[in-house]
Design a protein around this motif. Structure first.
Motif, PDB file in Angstrom:
ATOM      1  N   SER A 214     -18.923 -31.810 -10.735  1.00  0.00           N
ATOM      2  CA  SER A 214     -18.709 -31.733 -12.177  1.00  0.00           C
ATOM      3  C   SER A 214     -18.226 -33.106 -12.633  1.00  0.00           C
ATOM      4  O   SER A 214     -17.617 -33.854 -11.851  1.00  0.00           O
ATOM      5  N   TYR A 215     -18.530 -33.455 -13.871  1.00  0.00           N
ATOM      6  CA  TYR A 215     -18.104 -34.770 -14.367  1.00  0.00           C
ATOM      7  C   TYR A 215     -17.858 -34.706 -15.870  1.00  0.00           C
ATOM      8  O   TYR A 215     -18.370 -33.832 -16.566  1.00  0.00           O
ATOM      9  N   GLU A 216     -17.060 -35.647 -16.336  1.00  0.00           N
ATOM     10  CA  GLU A 216     -16.796 -35.789 -17.767  1.00  0.00           C
ATOM     11  C   GLU A 216     -16.685 -37.267 -18.090  1.00  0.00           C
ATOM     12  O   GLU A 216     -16.047 -38.037 -17.358  1.00  0.00           O
ATOM     13  N   GLY A 217     -17.330 -37.682 -19.162  1.00  0.00           N
ATOM     14  CA  GLY A 217     -17.311 -39.084 -19.562  1.00  0.00           C
ATOM     15  C   GLY A 217     -16.634 -39.284 -20.896  1.00  0.00           C
ATOM     16  O   GLY A 217     -16.761 -38.454 -21.807  1.00  0.00           O
ATOM     17  N   SER A 218     -15.901 -40.379 -21.044  1.00  0.00           N
ATOM     18  CA  SER A 218     -15.233 -40.704 -22.302  1.00  0.00           C
ATOM     19  C   SER A 218     -15.200 -42.213 -22.487  1.00  0.00           C
ATOM     20  O   SER A 218     -15.438 -42.979 -21.540  1.00  0.00           O
ATOM     21  N   PHE A 219     -14.926 -42.645 -23.712  1.00  0.00           N
ATOM     22  CA  PHE A 219     -14.752 -44.064 -23.989  1.00  0.00           C
ATOM     23  C   PHE A 219     -13.330 -44.476 -23.614  1.00  0.00           C
ATOM     24  O   PHE A 219     -12.472 -43.623 -23.339  1.00  0.00           O
ATOM     25  N   GLU A 226     -19.540 -36.933 -23.101  1.00  0.00           N
ATOM     26  CA  GLU A 226     -20.425 -36.049 -22.348  1.00  0.00           C
ATOM     27  C   GLU A 226     -19.684 -35.392 -21.196  1.00  0.00           C
ATOM     28  O   GLU A 226     -18.692 -35.902 -20.687  1.00  0.00           O
ATOM     29  N   ARG A 227     -20.196 -34.228 -20.790  1.00  0.00           N
ATOM     30  CA  ARG A 227     -19.710 -33.551 -19.593  1.00  0.00           C
ATOM     31  C   ARG A 227     -20.842 -32.752 -18.984  1.00  0.00           C
ATOM     32  O   ARG A 227     -21.808 -32.395 -19.675  1.00  0.00           O
ATOM     33  N   SER A 228     -20.738 -32.494 -17.706  1.00  0.00           N
ATOM     34  CA  SER A 228     -21.751 -31.691 -17.039  1.00  0.00           C
ATOM     35  C   SER A 228     -21.695 -30.264 -17.565  1.00  0.00           C
ATOM     36  O   SER A 228     -20.634 -29.755 -17.910  1.00  0.00           O
ATOM     37  N   THR A 229     -22.859 -29.623 -17.643  1.00  0.00           N
ATOM     38  CA  THR A 229     -22.917 -28.228 -18.042  1.00  0.00           C
ATOM     39  C   THR A 229     -22.733 -27.375 -16.791  1.00  0.00           C
ATOM     40  O   THR A 229     -23.637 -27.254 -15.970  1.00  0.00           O
ATOM     41  N   GLY A 230     -21.548 -26.828 -16.622  1.00  0.00           N
ATOM     42  CA  GLY A 230     -21.256 -26.125 -15.374  1.00  0.00           C
ATOM     43  C   GLY A 230     -21.223 -27.119 -14.229  1.00  0.00           C
ATOM     44  O   GLY A 230     -20.726 -28.239 -14.370  1.00  0.00           O
ATOM     45  N   PHE A 232     -23.237 -29.520 -11.437  1.00  0.00           N
ATOM     46  CA  PHE A 232     -24.465 -30.314 -11.404  1.00  0.00           C
ATOM     47  C   PHE A 232     -24.855 -30.565  -9.955  1.00  0.00           C
ATOM     48  O   PHE A 232     -24.058 -31.052  -9.160  1.00  0.00           O
ATOM     49  N   ASP A 233     -26.090 -30.207  -9.585  1.00  0.00           N
ATOM     50  CA  ASP A 233     -26.589 -30.399  -8.219  1.00  0.00           C
ATOM     51  C   ASP A 233     -27.562 -31.563  -8.177  1.00  0.00           C
ATOM     52  O   ASP A 233     -28.432 -31.687  -9.053  1.00  0.00           O
ATOM     53  N   PHE A 234     -27.440 -32.392  -7.165  1.00  0.00           N
ATOM     54  CA  PHE A 234     -28.410 -33.469  -6.967  1.00  0.00           C
ATOM     55  C   PHE A 234     -28.387 -33.899  -5.507  1.00  0.00           C
ATOM     56  O   PHE A 234     -27.439 -33.635  -4.769  1.00  0.00           O
ATOM     57  N   VAL A 235     -29.455 -34.538  -5.084  1.00  0.00           N
ATOM     58  CA  VAL A 235     -29.545 -35.070  -3.726  1.00  0.00           C
ATOM     59  C   VAL A 235     -29.019 -36.497  -3.747  1.00  0.00           C
ATOM     60  O   VAL A 235     -29.598 -37.367  -4.413  1.00  0.00           O
ATOM     61  N   TYR A 236     -27.930 -36.729  -3.053  1.00  0.00           N
ATOM     62  CA  TYR A 236     -27.307 -38.045  -3.089  1.00  0.00           C
ATOM     63  C   TYR A 236     -28.239 -39.102  -2.499  1.00  0.00           C
ATOM     64  O   TYR A 236     -28.822 -38.925  -1.430  1.00  0.00           O
ATOM     65  N   GLY A 237     -28.379 -40.195  -3.224  1.00  0.00           N
ATOM     66  CA  GLY A 237     -29.264 -41.272  -2.793  1.00  0.00           C
ATOM     67  C   GLY A 237     -30.597 -41.275  -3.506  1.00  0.00           C
ATOM     68  O   GLY A 237     -31.360 -42.242  -3.379  1.00  0.00           O
ATOM     69  N   THR A 238     -30.896 -40.208  -4.273  1.00  0.00           N
ATOM     70  CA  THR A 238     -32.142 -40.167  -5.033  1.00  0.00           C
ATOM     71  C   THR A 238     -32.018 -41.093  -6.238  1.00  0.00           C
ATOM     72  O   THR A 238     -31.076 -40.973  -7.024  1.00  0.00           O
ATOM     73  N   LYS A 290     -15.592 -34.644  -9.835  1.00  0.00           N
ATOM     74  CA  LYS A 290     -15.065 -33.780  -8.780  1.00  0.00           C
ATOM     75  C   LYS A 290     -16.209 -33.298  -7.893  1.00  0.00           C
ATOM     76  O   LYS A 290     -17.235 -32.834  -8.397  1.00  0.00           O
ATOM     77  N   ILE A 291     -16.026 -33.415  -6.582  1.00  0.00           N
ATOM     78  CA  ILE A 291     -17.025 -32.935  -5.630  1.00  0.00           C
ATOM     79  C   ILE A 291     -16.744 -31.457  -5.337  1.00  0.00           C
ATOM     80  O   ILE A 291     -15.729 -31.119  -4.722  1.00  0.00           O
ATOM     81  N   ILE A 292     -17.631 -30.605  -5.782  1.00  0.00           N
ATOM     82  CA  ILE A 292     -17.456 -29.157  -5.631  1.00  0.00           C
ATOM     83  C   ILE A 292     -17.959 -28.683  -4.265  1.00  0.00           C
ATOM     84  O   ILE A 292     -17.315 -27.870  -3.592  1.00  0.00           O
ATOM     85  N   ASP A 293     -19.098 -29.185  -3.844  1.00  0.00           N
ATOM     86  CA  ASP A 293     -19.681 -28.731  -2.583  1.00  0.00           C
ATOM     87  C   ASP A 293     -20.598 -29.814  -2.023  1.00  0.00           C
ATOM     88  O   ASP A 293     -21.149 -30.630  -2.765  1.00  0.00           O
ATOM     89  N   ILE A 294     -20.715 -29.805  -0.692  1.00  0.00           N
ATOM     90  CA  ILE A 294     -21.630 -30.735  -0.008  1.00  0.00           C
ATOM     91  C   ILE A 294     -22.424 -29.925   1.011  1.00  0.00           C
ATOM     92  O   ILE A 294     -21.851 -29.249   1.879  1.00  0.00           O
ATOM     93  N   LYS A 295     -23.740 -29.956   0.903  1.00  0.00           N
ATOM     94  CA  LYS A 295     -24.604 -29.288   1.875  1.00  0.00           C
ATOM     95  C   LYS A 295     -25.385 -30.344   2.637  1.00  0.00           C
ATOM     96  O   LYS A 295     -26.134 -31.137   2.035  1.00  0.00           O
ATOM     97  N   LYS A 296     -25.194 -30.380   3.937  1.00  0.00           N
ATOM     98  CA  LYS A 296     -25.887 -31.338   4.780  1.00  0.00           C
ATOM     99  C   LYS A 296     -27.340 -30.881   4.986  1.00  0.00           C
ATOM    100  O   LYS A 296     -27.594 -29.716   5.303  1.00  0.00           O
ATOM    101  N   THR A 297     -28.265 -31.780   4.749  1.00  0.00           N
ATOM    102  CA  THR A 297     -29.679 -31.442   4.916  1.00  0.00           C
ATOM    103  C   THR A 297     -30.293 -32.077   6.152  1.00  0.00           C
ATOM    104  O   THR A 297     -31.470 -31.890   6.431  1.00  0.00           O
ATOM    105  N   LYS A 298     -29.472 -32.831   6.871  1.00  0.00           N
ATOM    106  CA  LYS A 298     -29.974 -33.480   8.086  1.00  0.00           C
ATOM    107  C   LYS A 298     -29.213 -32.976   9.296  1.00  0.00           C
ATOM    108  O   LYS A 298     -28.036 -32.629   9.205  1.00  0.00           O
TER     109      LYS A 298
END
Length: 298
Positions: A214-219, A226-230, A232-238, A290-298
């Motif tokens: 999750s993240y939140e941005g401010s000046f 801006e803030r994440s909606t709920g 946010f999932d992504f593949v790190y390094g993409t 904030k890092i909510i979860d990490i799933k190893k794919t390798k």
């Protein structure tokens, strides 16, 4: 200056235009015949011009003052408040897919112009969104007022760019109490730690991991943008999924950790600002991640 077009006039825009009693670009009433239909599918009207002024030659950059209004003349965006008067547009007659940018490229210094653009076309072109925001749901058109206030050569723009960079660094230094504190907060990867998590023996983020955060941005003044909606999932390094500065800090975090950082513009939205017009050029930002979860794919 020659125009290039790939779109035919939009019939629905023309019909909507003709059904409106008043389509002024300022308060008051204007006869619809004072506007001309452009071959690209929008209406335009030259409000004022300077016969002694030169048009923007190729390779030069226009400083533009612009206002976006709803059909009822309610301003929802302007270059003064949203971009700190730093709306720069290079001369690009090939911008036929963006009516605003294309018309700026065909204008001269001190020209003032009003454009009437179909609502769905405007938000898709200008803010890269397919849906129309709630405040324009009933609008047939969006009104764009713009004025070319200055035309800069490449050398002039470079001098301005350097000054904006110096101003940004002064803002970053002013955020911290002392020069020593600023230096201590600087990470080797170029961002500044505001709140750094303690070292713990937990899984860390690595390339290829599926990360939930999750993240939140401010000046820097604390104003949220801006803030994440709920979560946010992504593949790190993409590439291009996150700002470069966010990628830099996430690679140093572990499961469950929260960090607060300051990103200089070169690690955020850079010299152009955000594409949606919310973040001005050369603007440092604060993010809390904030890092909510990490799933190893390798």
């Amino acid at each position: 200056m020659m125009w290039k077009f790939i779109k035919k006039p939009n019939l629905s825009l023309k019909l909507a235009f003709l059904t409106l009693i008043s389509l002024s670009c300022s308060q008051g009433h204007q006869n619809k015949n004072e506007f001309s239909l452009h071959p690209a599918g929008y209406y335009y009207r030259l409000l004022s011009f300077n016969t002694d002024s030169a048009c923007e030659p190729a390779g030069q950059i226009a400083l533009v003052a612009a206002t976006f209004k709803t059909q009822s003349d309610s301003v929802f965006w302007d270059s003064h408040n949203n971009l700190n008067d730093n709306l720069f547009m290079s001369n690009d007659p090939g911008q036929e897919l963006n009516f605003f940018r294309s018309h700026v490229s065909a204008s001269c210094i001190l020209d003032s112009v009003c454009l009437l653009v179909k609502t769905s076309d405007f938000f898709k072109q200008q803010f890269k969104i397919d849906s129309v925001p709630f405040f324009s749901k009933t609008d047939s058109i969006i009104k764009i007022n713009f004025r070319i206030t200055e035309i800069l050569s490449a050398a002039q723009f470079e001098n301005l760019r350097v000054n904006l960079q110096k101003k940004e660094q002064a803002e970053i230094s002013g955020f911290f109490t002392t020069g020593a504190e600023t230096e201590a907060a600087l990470d080797p990867q170029g961002f500044y730690w505001i709140s750094k998590p303690a070292a713990v023996n937990l899984p860390s983020v690595e390339g290829g991991d599926l990360v939930t955060l999750s993240y939140e941005g401010s000046f820097l003044n604390g104003r949220f943008f801006e803030r994440s909606t709920g979560y946010f999932d992504f593949v790190y390094g993409t590439p291009d999924q996150l700002l470069k500065g966010l990628n830099n800090v996430i690679g140093q975090l572990k499961l469950g950790q929260t960090a607060k950082i300051l990103l200089p513009s070169r690690l955020a939205f850079g010299e152009s600002g955000s594409s949606n017009g919310i973040v001005p050029p050369y603007t440092p930002l604060i993010y809390e991640v904030k890092i909510i979860d990490i799933k190893k794919t390798k």
